[in-house]
Design a protein around this motif. Structure first.
Motif, PDB file in Angstrom:
ATOM      1  N   VAL A 151      97.815  33.495  22.955  1.00 36.63           N
ATOM      2  CA  VAL A 151      97.307  34.846  22.724  1.00 36.63           C
ATOM      3  C   VAL A 151      96.904  35.443  24.067  1.00 36.63           C
ATOM      4  O   VAL A 151      96.092  34.878  24.793  1.00 36.63           O
ATOM      5  CB  VAL A 151      96.105  34.816  21.751  1.00 36.63           C
ATOM      6  N   PHE A 152      97.476  36.603  24.383  1.00 36.89           N
ATOM      7  CA  PHE A 152      97.144  37.300  25.615  1.00 36.89           C
ATOM      8  C   PHE A 152      96.080  38.367  25.343  1.00 36.89           C
ATOM      9  O   PHE A 152      95.174  38.564  26.137  1.00 36.89           O
ATOM     10  CB  PHE A 152      98.400  37.944  26.216  1.00 36.89           C
ATOM     11  N   GLU A 153      96.217  39.033  24.190  1.00 39.41           N
ATOM     12  CA  GLU A 153      95.265  40.080  23.827  1.00 39.41           C
ATOM     13  C   GLU A 153      95.216  40.193  22.309  1.00 39.41           C
ATOM     14  O   GLU A 153      96.226  40.014  21.631  1.00 39.41           O
ATOM     15  CB  GLU A 153      95.723  41.418  24.424  1.00 39.41           C
ATOM     16  N   VAL A 154      94.020  40.511  21.786  1.00 40.78           N
ATOM     17  CA  VAL A 154      93.859  40.718  20.346  1.00 40.78           C
ATOM     18  C   VAL A 154      93.899  42.219  20.080  1.00 40.78           C
ATOM     19  O   VAL A 154      93.091  42.969  20.612  1.00 40.78           O
ATOM     20  CB  VAL A 154      92.529  40.105  19.831  1.00 40.78           C
ATOM     21  N   VAL A 155      94.849  42.655  19.279  1.00 42.62           N
ATOM     22  CA  VAL A 155      94.998  44.073  18.954  1.00 42.62           C
ATOM     23  C   VAL A 155      94.135  44.424  17.745  1.00 42.62           C
ATOM     24  O   VAL A 155      93.478  45.460  17.723  1.00 42.62           O
ATOM     25  CB  VAL A 155      96.483  44.417  18.673  1.00 42.62           C
ATOM     26  N   ALA A 156      94.117  43.552  16.739  1.00 45.28           N
ATOM     27  CA  ALA A 156      93.318  43.795  15.536  1.00 45.28           C
ATOM     28  C   ALA A 156      92.867  42.470  14.942  1.00 45.28           C
ATOM     29  O   ALA A 156      93.620  41.499  14.914  1.00 45.28           O
ATOM     30  CB  ALA A 156      94.117  44.581  14.500  1.00 45.28           C
ATOM     31  N   THR A 157      91.639  42.455  14.470  1.00 40.31           N
ATOM     32  CA  THR A 157      91.068  41.270  13.826  1.00 40.31           C
ATOM     33  C   THR A 157      91.771  41.035  12.489  1.00 40.31           C
ATOM     34  O   THR A 157      92.150  41.987  11.805  1.00 40.31           O
ATOM     35  CB  THR A 157      89.559  41.483  13.582  1.00 40.31           C
ATOM     36  N   GLY A 158      91.907  39.777  12.097  1.00 39.87           N
ATOM     37  CA  GLY A 158      92.481  39.427  10.795  1.00 39.87           C
ATOM     38  C   GLY A 158      91.385  39.015   9.833  1.00 39.87           C
ATOM     39  O   GLY A 158      90.208  38.882  10.210  1.00 39.87           O
ATOM     40  N   TYR A 159      91.777  38.806   8.569  1.00 37.71           N
ATOM     41  CA  TYR A 159      90.793  38.474   7.535  1.00 37.71           C
ATOM     42  C   TYR A 159      91.323  37.378   6.616  1.00 37.71           C
ATOM     43  O   TYR A 159      92.478  37.399   6.197  1.00 37.71           O
ATOM     44  CB  TYR A 159      90.472  39.714   6.692  1.00 37.71           C
ATOM     45  N   ASN A 160      90.437  36.422   6.313  1.00 42.07           N
ATOM     46  CA  ASN A 160      90.680  35.372   5.326  1.00 42.07           C
ATOM     47  C   ASN A 160      89.833  35.673   4.104  1.00 42.07           C
ATOM     48  O   ASN A 160      88.715  36.173   4.228  1.00 42.07           O
ATOM     49  CB  ASN A 160      90.226  33.994   5.845  1.00 42.07           C
ATOM     50  N   PHE A 161      90.344  35.345   2.945  1.00 39.81           N
ATOM     51  CA  PHE A 161      89.563  35.461   1.712  1.00 39.81           C
ATOM     52  C   PHE A 161      89.661  34.143   0.979  1.00 39.81           C
ATOM     53  O   PHE A 161      90.724  33.768   0.494  1.00 39.81           O
ATOM     54  CB  PHE A 161      90.089  36.601   0.839  1.00 39.81           C
ATOM     55  N   ASN A 162      88.555  33.408   0.953  1.00 35.52           N
ATOM     56  CA  ASN A 162      88.516  32.085   0.314  1.00 35.52           C
ATOM     57  C   ASN A 162      89.648  31.184   0.809  1.00 35.52           C
ATOM     58  O   ASN A 162      90.333  30.538   0.024  1.00 35.52           O
ATOM     59  CB  ASN A 162      88.552  32.214  -1.210  1.00 35.52           C
ATOM     60  N   GLY A 163      89.852  31.174   2.134  1.00 34.42           N
ATOM     61  CA  GLY A 163      90.839  30.285   2.725  1.00 34.42           C
ATOM     62  C   GLY A 163      92.253  30.832   2.750  1.00 34.42           C
ATOM     63  O   GLY A 163      93.152  30.191   3.271  1.00 34.42           O
TER      64      GLY A 163
END
Length: 182
Positions: A151-163
């Motif tokens: 990973v060089f740069e994070v453009v957008a955060t991701g999301y987990n829902f109950n794994g």
């Protein structure tokens, strides 16, 4: 005559004994048949109970899965709203202080709600290996600042829902400039 009477009595008793024996044998076979039918009915009842338990469990699991899917859809919509509030805060130059504080409070409330419902963030670190299960490549960049395919740069955060990944983190991935990688 007395002898004849005794002989007839004896014959009658023999007939009675034979009839009773036949009747006992008939009763015995009838009893055995009833016992077989009872065993068959008991076995069938046990199978029906097991089938019903299996059916009940399947219906319960199906209902639970439907609830999970419905909850997941709602959570995805909430994440969209949450993401929009974060963008509003990041681009808040035109907002007044009071409005900005209000949006920040809404954002914090939504963050708590999502966390309470089992949502967690996927926040990749710069330099960590690209994970195709939780990251989505936004673009690639040729550089030696971080390891190859990291990973060089994070453009957008991701999301987990109950794994389960609801939305992967969008990242820019580094590809090594040097021919052999790092």
């Amino acid at each position: 005559m007395e002898e004849r009477r005794e002989e007839l009595d004896h014959e009658n008793k023999e007939k009675e004994v034979i009839e009773e024996t036949v009747e006992c044998e008939d009763n015995k076979s009838a009893t055995e048949e009833l016992e077989r039918e009872l065993k068959t009915l008991i076995d069938e009842n046990a199978r029906l109970k097991a089938d019903f338990r299996n059916y009940s469990n399947a219906v319960r699991r199906e209902a639970e899965e439907e609830i999970k899917r419905s909850k997941e859809k709602i959570i995805q919509k909430l994440i969209d709203i949450y993401t929009d509030t974060i963008r509003a805060i990041e681009n808040s130059t035109a907002l007044s202080n009071g409005l900005l504080e209000g949006v920040k409070l809404i954002s914090k409330s939504m963050e708590r709600l999502l966390a309470d419902e089992g949502v967690s963030l996927i926040e990749p670190k710069i330099g960590e290996p690209f994970d195709p299960f939780s990251h989505e490549v936004e673009e690639t960049i040729s550089t030696d600042e971080v390891p190859d395919t990291a990973v060089f740069e994070v453009v957008a955060t991701g999301y987990n829902f109950n794994g389960k990944v609801l939305r992967p983190a969008r990242v820019i991935v580094a590809l090594s400039k040097s021919p052999g990688g790092n």
